[in-house]
Design an enzyme around this catalytic site. Sequence first.
Site, PDB file in Angstrom:
ATOM      1  N   TYR A 185      33.002  37.507  35.245  1.00  0.00           N
ATOM      2  CA  TYR A 185      34.293  38.208  35.146  1.00  0.00           C
ATOM      3  C   TYR A 185      35.448  37.210  35.076  1.00  0.00           C
ATOM      4  O   TYR A 185      36.345  37.330  34.250  1.00  0.00           O
ATOM      5  CB  TYR A 185      34.452  39.142  36.344  1.00  0.00           C
ATOM      6  CG  TYR A 185      35.642  40.072  36.233  1.00  0.00           C
ATOM      7  CD1 TYR A 185      35.588  41.201  35.415  1.00  0.00           C
ATOM      8  CD2 TYR A 185      36.802  39.824  36.944  1.00  0.00           C
ATOM      9  CE1 TYR A 185      36.672  42.055  35.315  1.00  0.00           C
ATOM     10  CE2 TYR A 185      37.887  40.681  36.850  1.00  0.00           C
ATOM     11  CZ  TYR A 185      37.814  41.800  36.035  1.00  0.00           C
ATOM     12  OH  TYR A 185      38.891  42.640  35.930  1.00  0.00           O
ATOM     13  N   LYS A 200      37.977  36.695  31.805  1.00  0.00           N
ATOM     14  CA  LYS A 200      39.414  36.986  31.830  1.00  0.00           C
ATOM     15  C   LYS A 200      40.243  35.716  31.576  1.00  0.00           C
ATOM     16  O   LYS A 200      41.304  35.788  30.958  1.00  0.00           O
ATOM     17  CB  LYS A 200      39.806  37.643  33.154  1.00  0.00           C
ATOM     18  CG  LYS A 200      39.200  39.052  33.348  1.00  0.00           C
ATOM     19  CD  LYS A 200      39.691  40.065  32.317  1.00  0.00           C
ATOM     20  CE  LYS A 200      39.262  41.479  32.659  1.00  0.00           C
ATOM     21  NZ  LYS A 200      39.711  42.489  31.678  1.00  0.00           N
TER      22      LYS A 200
HETATM   23  P1  NAP Z   1      37.067  51.422  34.938  1.00  0.00           P
HETATM   24  O1  NAP Z   1      37.605  52.595  35.665  1.00  0.00           O
HETATM   25  O2  NAP Z   1      35.672  50.966  35.182  1.00  0.00           O
HETATM   26  O3  NAP Z   1      37.289  51.674  33.370  1.00  0.00           O
HETATM   27  C1  NAP Z   1      36.841  50.755  32.425  1.00  0.00           C
HETATM   28  C2  NAP Z   1      36.887  51.409  31.071  1.00  0.00           C
HETATM   29  O4  NAP Z   1      36.393  50.493  30.087  1.00  0.00           O
HETATM   30  C3  NAP Z   1      35.994  52.661  30.988  1.00  0.00           C
HETATM   31  O5  NAP Z   1      36.662  53.648  30.245  1.00  0.00           O
HETATM   32  C4  NAP Z   1      34.782  52.157  30.229  1.00  0.00           C
HETATM   33  O6  NAP Z   1      34.073  53.162  29.527  1.00  0.00           O
HETATM   34  C5  NAP Z   1      35.469  51.210  29.273  1.00  0.00           C
HETATM   35  N1  NAP Z   1      34.530  50.344  28.567  1.00  0.00           N
HETATM   36  C6  NAP Z   1      33.597  49.510  29.083  1.00  0.00           C
HETATM   37  N2  NAP Z   1      32.904  48.933  28.093  1.00  0.00           N
HETATM   38  C7  NAP Z   1      33.401  49.403  26.919  1.00  0.00           C
HETATM   39  C8  NAP Z   1      33.115  49.195  25.556  1.00  0.00           C
HETATM   40  N3  NAP Z   1      32.116  48.378  25.161  1.00  0.00           N
HETATM   41  N4  NAP Z   1      33.860  49.828  24.617  1.00  0.00           N
HETATM   42  C9  NAP Z   1      34.852  50.664  24.986  1.00  0.00           C
HETATM   43  N5  NAP Z   1      35.169  50.942  26.270  1.00  0.00           N
HETATM   44  C10 NAP Z   1      34.442  50.301  27.217  1.00  0.00           C
HETATM   45  O7  NAP Z   1      37.966  50.124  35.191  1.00  0.00           O
HETATM   46  P2  NAP Z   1      39.533  49.925  35.397  1.00  0.00           P
HETATM   47  O8  NAP Z   1      39.736  49.465  36.779  1.00  0.00           O
HETATM   48  O9  NAP Z   1      40.303  51.094  34.876  1.00  0.00           O
HETATM   49  O10 NAP Z   1      39.758  48.640  34.460  1.00  0.00           O
HETATM   50  C11 NAP Z   1      40.573  48.653  33.288  1.00  0.00           C
HETATM   51  C12 NAP Z   1      40.910  47.208  32.970  1.00  0.00           C
HETATM   52  O11 NAP Z   1      41.656  46.641  34.069  1.00  0.00           O
HETATM   53  C13 NAP Z   1      39.685  46.306  32.788  1.00  0.00           C
HETATM   54  O12 NAP Z   1      39.900  45.408  31.726  1.00  0.00           O
HETATM   55  C14 NAP Z   1      39.609  45.556  34.102  1.00  0.00           C
HETATM   56  O13 NAP Z   1      38.946  44.312  33.984  1.00  0.00           O
HETATM   57  C15 NAP Z   1      41.070  45.414  34.460  1.00  0.00           C
HETATM   58  N6  NAP Z   1      41.351  45.185  35.879  1.00  0.00           N
HETATM   59  C16 NAP Z   1      41.035  46.110  36.810  1.00  0.00           C
HETATM   60  C17 NAP Z   1      41.320  45.864  38.158  1.00  0.00           C
HETATM   61  C18 NAP Z   1      41.003  46.865  39.255  1.00  0.00           C
HETATM   62  O14 NAP Z   1      41.153  46.513  40.432  1.00  0.00           O
HETATM   63  N7  NAP Z   1      40.607  48.091  38.944  1.00  0.00           N
HETATM   64  C19 NAP Z   1      41.929  44.656  38.536  1.00  0.00           C
HETATM   65  C20 NAP Z   1      42.235  43.723  37.553  1.00  0.00           C
HETATM   66  C21 NAP Z   1      41.943  44.004  36.228  1.00  0.00           C
HETATM   67  P3  NAP Z   1      32.813  53.967  30.171  1.00  0.00           P
HETATM   68  O15 NAP Z   1      33.379  55.076  30.993  1.00  0.00           O
HETATM   69  O16 NAP Z   1      32.074  54.437  28.959  1.00  0.00           O
HETATM   70  O17 NAP Z   1      32.034  52.980  30.982  1.00  0.00           O
END
Ligand code: NAP
Length: 248
Positions: free
Chosen positions: A172, A176
Amino acid sequence: MKILPGEGTYKKGGEMLTDKIAVVTGANKGIGFEICRQLAQKEVKVILTARNEERGNKAKEKLQNEGLNVVFYQMDVTSEESVQQAADYVMENFGKLDILVNNAGIGVDHDNPGLQANIDRIKEILDTNTFGPLRVCKAFTPIMIKSNHGRIINVSSGLGALSNMGSGASGYRISKAALNAVTRIIASELEDTHIVVNSMAPGWTRTDMGGPKARRSVEEGADTVVWLAVTDNLPTGRFFQDREEIKW
Ligand code: NAP
């Protein structure tokens, strides 16, 4: 929302429309879904994309039921063909693109420390978190170049900041940090255009990825993305959190 000259108009079937058009990846849930909601609340027409058609359509219907202007298109960011199809759909149906949010992401591999790294797992994470946004930029940027304007926002993470790099979650973190490199490369290649490209870190957010103990709500996690998408006179090739520039 303010529409700049030449920015907000496009023609389809002879009709002049003034909506801004946004594409958000991985938007069926979590931060991506909330980004779609907040953009649509600002009168942006949002193309909510997701790899799974059923989940994507359900998410779209939820926002449409709130009276928001959202359509769904299937896009798996690990497939060059799927990404190109989505770009062709946007070009054919809207003829322009104002905002592109690379949000789709997987990880966090806390059980994958660098010195015992499972390299195949890291490759898999890179394919979504780093090469995914690169594929999407390759396919969609030509639409922005046609109108010589646009915003690209790459949803990165504090775990990808080299200035604060730590141990564990090697796939990860690498994905990033490399995504931030993608931001710099593309911003540099587009520096003679009015296309602004930035990375942002949402902070630890309560989603399926972040878990229930995370400090931030999805509203807070999405806020800086939307700010970067709609605010005038922003710099390009930078890294933001909470609407402020942070160190790479
Ligand atoms: P999440 O709830 O797990 O959502 C991730 C999304 O990405 C889901 O809709 C998933 O689809 C989709 N995805 C995964 N692989 C994909 C692919 N090959 N093609 C298209 N869509 C795909 O995570 P989140 O927390 O909202 O994260 C959103 C972004 O924020 C990510 O880039 C993550 O790294 C970043 N981020 C999150 C946090 C945190 O604390 N939550 C912190 C820092 C950064 P499915 O439902 O089909 O799996």
